[in-house]
Design a protein around this motif. Structure first.
Motif, PDB file in Angstrom:
ATOM      1  N   VAL A 186      11.291  15.868  -5.881  1.00 32.16           N
ATOM      2  CA  VAL A 186      10.886  17.025  -6.679  1.00 32.16           C
ATOM      3  C   VAL A 186       9.735  17.797  -6.034  1.00 32.16           C
ATOM      4  O   VAL A 186       9.702  19.024  -6.067  1.00 32.16           O
ATOM      5  CB  VAL A 186      10.520  16.586  -8.120  1.00 32.16           C
ATOM      6  CG1 VAL A 186      10.097  17.786  -8.950  1.00 32.16           C
ATOM      7  CG2 VAL A 186      11.715  15.904  -8.777  1.00 32.16           C
ATOM      8  N   ASP A 187       8.796  17.066  -5.409  1.00 29.10           N
ATOM      9  CA  ASP A 187       7.639  17.752  -4.817  1.00 29.10           C
ATOM     10  C   ASP A 187       8.051  18.683  -3.683  1.00 29.10           C
ATOM     11  O   ASP A 187       7.447  19.743  -3.492  1.00 29.10           O
ATOM     12  CB  ASP A 187       6.596  16.738  -4.342  1.00 29.10           C
ATOM     13  CG  ASP A 187       5.895  16.073  -5.531  1.00 29.10           C
ATOM     14  OD1 ASP A 187       5.843  16.724  -6.602  1.00 29.10           O
ATOM     15  OD2 ASP A 187       5.436  14.927  -5.412  1.00 29.10           O
ATOM     16  N   ASP A 188       9.092  18.290  -2.933  1.00 22.35           N
ATOM     17  CA  ASP A 188       9.615  19.172  -1.871  1.00 22.35           C
ATOM     18  C   ASP A 188      10.084  20.491  -2.476  1.00 22.35           C
ATOM     19  O   ASP A 188       9.802  21.578  -1.965  1.00 22.35           O
ATOM     20  CB  ASP A 188      10.802  18.510  -1.136  1.00 22.35           C
ATOM     21  CG  ASP A 188      10.353  17.339  -0.269  1.00 22.35           C
ATOM     22  OD1 ASP A 188       9.138  17.072  -0.254  1.00 22.35           O
ATOM     23  OD2 ASP A 188      11.209  16.706   0.377  1.00 22.35           O
ATOM     24  N   ALA A 189      10.842  20.375  -3.568  1.00 19.34           N
ATOM     25  CA  ALA A 189      11.386  21.566  -4.228  1.00 19.34           C
ATOM     26  C   ALA A 189      10.244  22.439  -4.768  1.00 19.34           C
ATOM     27  O   ALA A 189      10.223  23.655  -4.557  1.00 19.34           O
ATOM     28  CB  ALA A 189      12.326  21.165  -5.362  1.00 19.34           C
ATOM     29  N   LEU A 190       9.276  21.807  -5.433  1.00 18.50           N
ATOM     30  CA  LEU A 190       8.154  22.570  -5.998  1.00 18.50           C
ATOM     31  C   LEU A 190       7.368  23.281  -4.895  1.00 18.50           C
ATOM     32  O   LEU A 190       6.932  24.423  -5.072  1.00 18.50           O
ATOM     33  CB  LEU A 190       7.225  21.643  -6.795  1.00 18.50           C
ATOM     34  CG  LEU A 190       7.731  21.267  -8.196  1.00 18.50           C
ATOM     35  CD1 LEU A 190       6.897  20.139  -8.785  1.00 18.50           C
ATOM     36  CD2 LEU A 190       7.716  22.474  -9.131  1.00 18.50           C
ATOM     37  N   GLY A 191       7.212  22.625  -3.755  1.00 21.00           N
ATOM     38  CA  GLY A 191       6.518  23.230  -2.613  1.00 21.00           C
ATOM     39  C   GLY A 191       7.236  24.480  -2.129  1.00 21.00           C
ATOM     40  O   GLY A 191       6.612  25.522  -1.866  1.00 21.00           O
ATOM     41  N   THR A 192       8.565  24.388  -2.043  1.00 20.10           N
ATOM     42  CA  THR A 192       9.368  25.543  -1.615  1.00 20.10           C
ATOM     43  C   THR A 192       9.230  26.696  -2.599  1.00 20.10           C
ATOM     44  O   THR A 192       9.026  27.845  -2.197  1.00 20.10           O
ATOM     45  CB  THR A 192      10.866  25.140  -1.487  1.00 20.10           C
ATOM     46  OG1 THR A 192      10.975  24.107  -0.516  1.00 20.10           O
ATOM     47  CG2 THR A 192      11.720  26.321  -1.066  1.00 20.10           C
TER      48      THR A 192
ATOM     49  N   THR B   4      15.778  32.483   3.464  1.00 18.19           N
ATOM     50  CA  THR B   4      15.399  32.204   2.066  1.00 18.19           C
ATOM     51  C   THR B   4      16.505  31.453   1.335  1.00 18.19           C
ATOM     52  O   THR B   4      16.236  30.490   0.604  1.00 18.19           O
ATOM     53  CB  THR B   4      15.085  33.542   1.353  1.00 18.19           C
ATOM     54  OG1 THR B   4      13.998  34.146   2.027  1.00 18.19           O
ATOM     55  CG2 THR B   4      14.733  33.332  -0.095  1.00 18.19           C
ATOM     56  N   ILE B   5      17.749  31.867   1.541  1.00 15.43           N
ATOM     57  CA  ILE B   5      18.862  31.231   0.816  1.00 15.43           C
ATOM     58  C   ILE B   5      19.017  29.759   1.233  1.00 15.43           C
ATOM     59  O   ILE B   5      19.336  28.900   0.413  1.00 15.43           O
ATOM     60  CB  ILE B   5      20.171  32.048   0.995  1.00 15.43           C
ATOM     61  CG1 ILE B   5      21.249  31.534   0.029  1.00 15.43           C
ATOM     62  CG2 ILE B   5      20.654  32.040   2.436  1.00 15.43           C
ATOM     63  CD1 ILE B   5      22.485  32.403  -0.020  1.00 15.43           C
ATOM     64  N   THR B   6      18.737  29.457   2.517  1.00 13.77           N
ATOM     65  CA  THR B   6      18.807  28.060   2.985  1.00 13.77           C
ATOM     66  C   THR B   6      17.701  27.239   2.330  1.00 13.77           C
ATOM     67  O   THR B   6      17.919  26.117   1.872  1.00 13.77           O
ATOM     68  CB  THR B   6      18.662  27.983   4.516  1.00 13.77           C
ATOM     69  OG1 THR B   6      19.608  28.864   5.123  1.00 13.77           O
ATOM     70  CG2 THR B   6      18.901  26.578   5.028  1.00 13.77           C
ATOM     71  N   ARG B   7      16.501  27.819   2.274  1.00 13.53           N
ATOM     72  CA  ARG B   7      15.376  27.101   1.677  1.00 13.53           C
ATOM     73  C   ARG B   7      15.605  26.847   0.179  1.00 13.53           C
ATOM     74  O   ARG B   7      15.259  25.788  -0.348  1.00 13.53           O
ATOM     75  CB  ARG B   7      14.075  27.876   1.900  1.00 13.53           C
ATOM     76  CG  ARG B   7      13.742  28.007   3.391  1.00 13.53           C
ATOM     77  CD  ARG B   7      12.404  28.636   3.617  1.00 13.53           C
ATOM     78  NE  ARG B   7      11.348  27.789   3.078  1.00 13.53           N
ATOM     79  CZ  ARG B   7      10.117  28.222   2.807  1.00 13.53           C
ATOM     80  NH1 ARG B   7       9.795  29.478   3.022  1.00 13.53           N
ATOM     81  NH2 ARG B   7       9.216  27.395   2.321  1.00 13.53           N
ATOM     82  N   LEU B   8      16.228  27.822  -0.507  1.00 11.59           N
ATOM     83  CA  LEU B   8      16.532  27.638  -1.937  1.00 11.59           C
ATOM     84  C   LEU B   8      17.597  26.557  -2.128  1.00 11.59           C
ATOM     85  O   LEU B   8      17.487  25.726  -3.028  1.00 11.59           O
ATOM     86  CB  LEU B   8      17.005  28.964  -2.546  1.00 11.59           C
ATOM     87  CG  LEU B   8      15.906  30.015  -2.745  1.00 11.59           C
ATOM     88  CD1 LEU B   8      16.513  31.371  -3.077  1.00 11.59           C
ATOM     89  CD2 LEU B   8      14.923  29.588  -3.842  1.00 11.59           C
ATOM     90  N   ALA B   9      18.613  26.560  -1.261  1.00  9.41           N
ATOM     91  CA  ALA B   9      19.659  25.530  -1.348  1.00  9.41           C
ATOM     92  C   ALA B   9      19.051  24.153  -1.084  1.00  9.41           C
ATOM     93  O   ALA B   9      19.352  23.174  -1.785  1.00  9.41           O
ATOM     94  CB  ALA B   9      20.770  25.826  -0.344  1.00  9.41           C
TER      95      ALA B   9
ATOM     96  N   ALA C 185      16.018  23.243  -1.664  1.00  6.63           N
ATOM     97  CA  ALA C 185      15.190  22.864  -2.828  1.00  6.63           C
ATOM     98  C   ALA C 185      16.060  22.276  -3.936  1.00  6.63           C
ATOM     99  O   ALA C 185      15.695  21.268  -4.557  1.00  6.63           O
ATOM    100  CB  ALA C 185      14.424  24.082  -3.331  1.00  6.63           C
ATOM    101  N   VAL C 186      17.224  22.879  -4.173  1.00  9.86           N
ATOM    102  CA  VAL C 186      18.102  22.383  -5.251  1.00  9.86           C
ATOM    103  C   VAL C 186      18.657  21.007  -4.882  1.00  9.86           C
ATOM    104  O   VAL C 186      18.744  20.112  -5.727  1.00  9.86           O
ATOM    105  CB  VAL C 186      19.251  23.386  -5.536  1.00  9.86           C
ATOM    106  CG1 VAL C 186      20.119  22.900  -6.675  1.00  9.86           C
ATOM    107  CG2 VAL C 186      18.685  24.744  -5.914  1.00  9.86           C
ATOM    108  N   VAL C 187      19.021  20.819  -3.613  1.00  5.13           N
ATOM    109  CA  VAL C 187      19.508  19.503  -3.173  1.00  5.13           C
ATOM    110  C   VAL C 187      18.376  18.475  -3.312  1.00  5.13           C
ATOM    111  O   VAL C 187      18.590  17.366  -3.814  1.00  5.13           O
ATOM    112  CB  VAL C 187      20.049  19.555  -1.717  1.00  5.13           C
ATOM    113  CG1 VAL C 187      20.365  18.154  -1.209  1.00  5.13           C
ATOM    114  CG2 VAL C 187      21.307  20.425  -1.649  1.00  5.13           C
TER     115      VAL C 187
ATOM    116  N   ALA D 239      13.360  28.224 -11.772  1.00  5.38           N
ATOM    117  CA  ALA D 239      13.611  27.083 -10.881  1.00  5.38           C
ATOM    118  C   ALA D 239      12.427  26.110 -10.922  1.00  5.38           C
ATOM    119  O   ALA D 239      12.605  24.885 -10.952  1.00  5.38           O
ATOM    120  CB  ALA D 239      13.842  27.586  -9.456  1.00  5.38           C
ATOM    121  N   GLN D 240      11.224  26.676 -10.959  1.00  7.85           N
ATOM    122  CA  GLN D 240      10.014  25.852 -11.039  1.00  7.85           C
ATOM    123  C   GLN D 240       9.998  25.043 -12.346  1.00  7.85           C
ATOM    124  O   GLN D 240       9.663  23.853 -12.344  1.00  7.85           O
ATOM    125  CB  GLN D 240       8.792  26.778 -10.999  1.00  7.85           C
ATOM    126  CG  GLN D 240       7.678  26.261 -10.141  1.00  7.85           C
ATOM    127  CD  GLN D 240       6.536  27.272 -10.001  1.00  7.85           C
ATOM    128  OE1 GLN D 240       6.629  28.405 -10.476  1.00  7.85           O
ATOM    129  NE2 GLN D 240       5.479  26.866  -9.363  1.00  7.85           N
TER     130      GLN D 240
END
Length: 297
Positions: A184-190, A168-173, A175-177, A207-208
């Motif tokens: 942005v769509d990648d981040a919103l998907g995560t 989860t922490i990798t996926r959140l990192a 998303a922020v990158v 975050a959303q």
């Protein structure tokens, strides 16, 4: 295998489901599962994340022998007081003590405090020469993004993915990158995916909202709704509070300005350490100095 016992706790903690993480921790403690010292670390970290600073300070004796617990006590004390000078002095003393200097939790706490003090380069340096862990990479990535060093953050993310790309922490990192690279769509998907997995936590809602504003800066209505939800889910989410305050200021209707003023006072009272409050204070001081210079003596 030991760390795996805590995987559910870690994932919930980083996704912002602090209550869910605490329930798992209490179950582990009552059943005597997992490495007790590590389980306790997350017990205190969840309480700090929920703003229960006094509980942490009263639970850990000031003369405790564990550098890890004393580091967490110092972090709770930092959040619980407006006078940071003695805390920063303790931090310097601890840094000179070999029991603390090589300890990952101490260095994490040191980095968090220095970043709140706007000493970003020093905060980043604290996180060097430590054993690789996903959290250390995530902290370094956040600092690099705050300093606007996006390519370096992307390099750290690649290393993080090399350790565990599904955590989860990798996926959140990631998303922020992605947000900083305008994906942005990648981040919103995560964020949507993690909301389905862990529920609409305050952290994920905020975050959303940030991602939506990055995509459509004028979509203040949508962002405001999400940030209000984030604060309902966790009234102690001061990043969400600061973001909502900014949304209200941009909306500019009289009732929005009144709301912004209310939130500003709340933020100053409850989270005097927050970077938004620090920036406000610095701006006010600069303005007062400028006014003093032009006023006739």
């Amino acid at each position: 295998a030991m760390a795996d016992l805590l995987i559910g706790v870690r994932n919930k903690f980083f996704a912002g489901d602090h209550q869910g993480a605490l329930q798992e921790i209490e179950g582990m403690l009552s059943r005597g599962e997992g490495p007790r010292a590590e389980v306790e670390v997350f017990l205190y970290r969840c309480n700090i994340a929920q703003g229960k600073y006094k509980f942490v300070k009263s639970s850990i004796a000031p003369d405790a022998s564990s550098p890890v617990l004393l580091s967490l006590r110092l972090l709770a004390s930092y959040y619980d007081t407006e006078n940071h000078a003695p805390i920063l002095e303790s931090l310097s003393q601890m840094e000179r003590d070999s029991h603390f200097a090589g300890n990952t939790i101490f260095r994490t706490v040191q980095s968090v405090i220095l970043s709140h003090e706007d000493r970003l380069e020093e905060a980043f340096t604290c996180l060097q020469n430590l054993p690789d862990s996903l959290e250390i990479f995530a902290l370094r990535i956040n600092l690099l993004l705050t300093m606007n060093r996006i390519p370096l953050a992307a390099q750290e993310l690649a290393k993080m993915r090399g350790i565990n790309s599904e955590a989860t922490i990798t996926r959140l990192a990631a998303a922020v990158v992605a947000l900083h690279q305008d994906q942005v769509d990648d981040a919103l998907g995560t964020y949507q995916d993690l909301k389905e997995k862990y529920g609409a936590t305050s952290y994920l809602l905020a975050a959303q909202a940030a991602a939506i504003l990055r995509k459509k800066p004028r979509d203040l209505a949508n962002a405001t709704t999400l940030l209000k939800e984030a604060l309902r889910a966790a009234p102690y989410n001061y990043d969400a509070m600061a973001s909502l305050l900014v949304c209200y200021l941009h909306r500019m209707a009289p009732e929005d300005i009144a709301q912004a003023d209310f939130l500003r006072r709340q933020l100053q009272t409850e989270a005097p350490w927050h970077p938004y409050v620090t920036r406000m204070k610095n701006a006010e001081a600069a303005l007062n100095a400028a006014v003093a210079m032009v006023q006739p003596q």
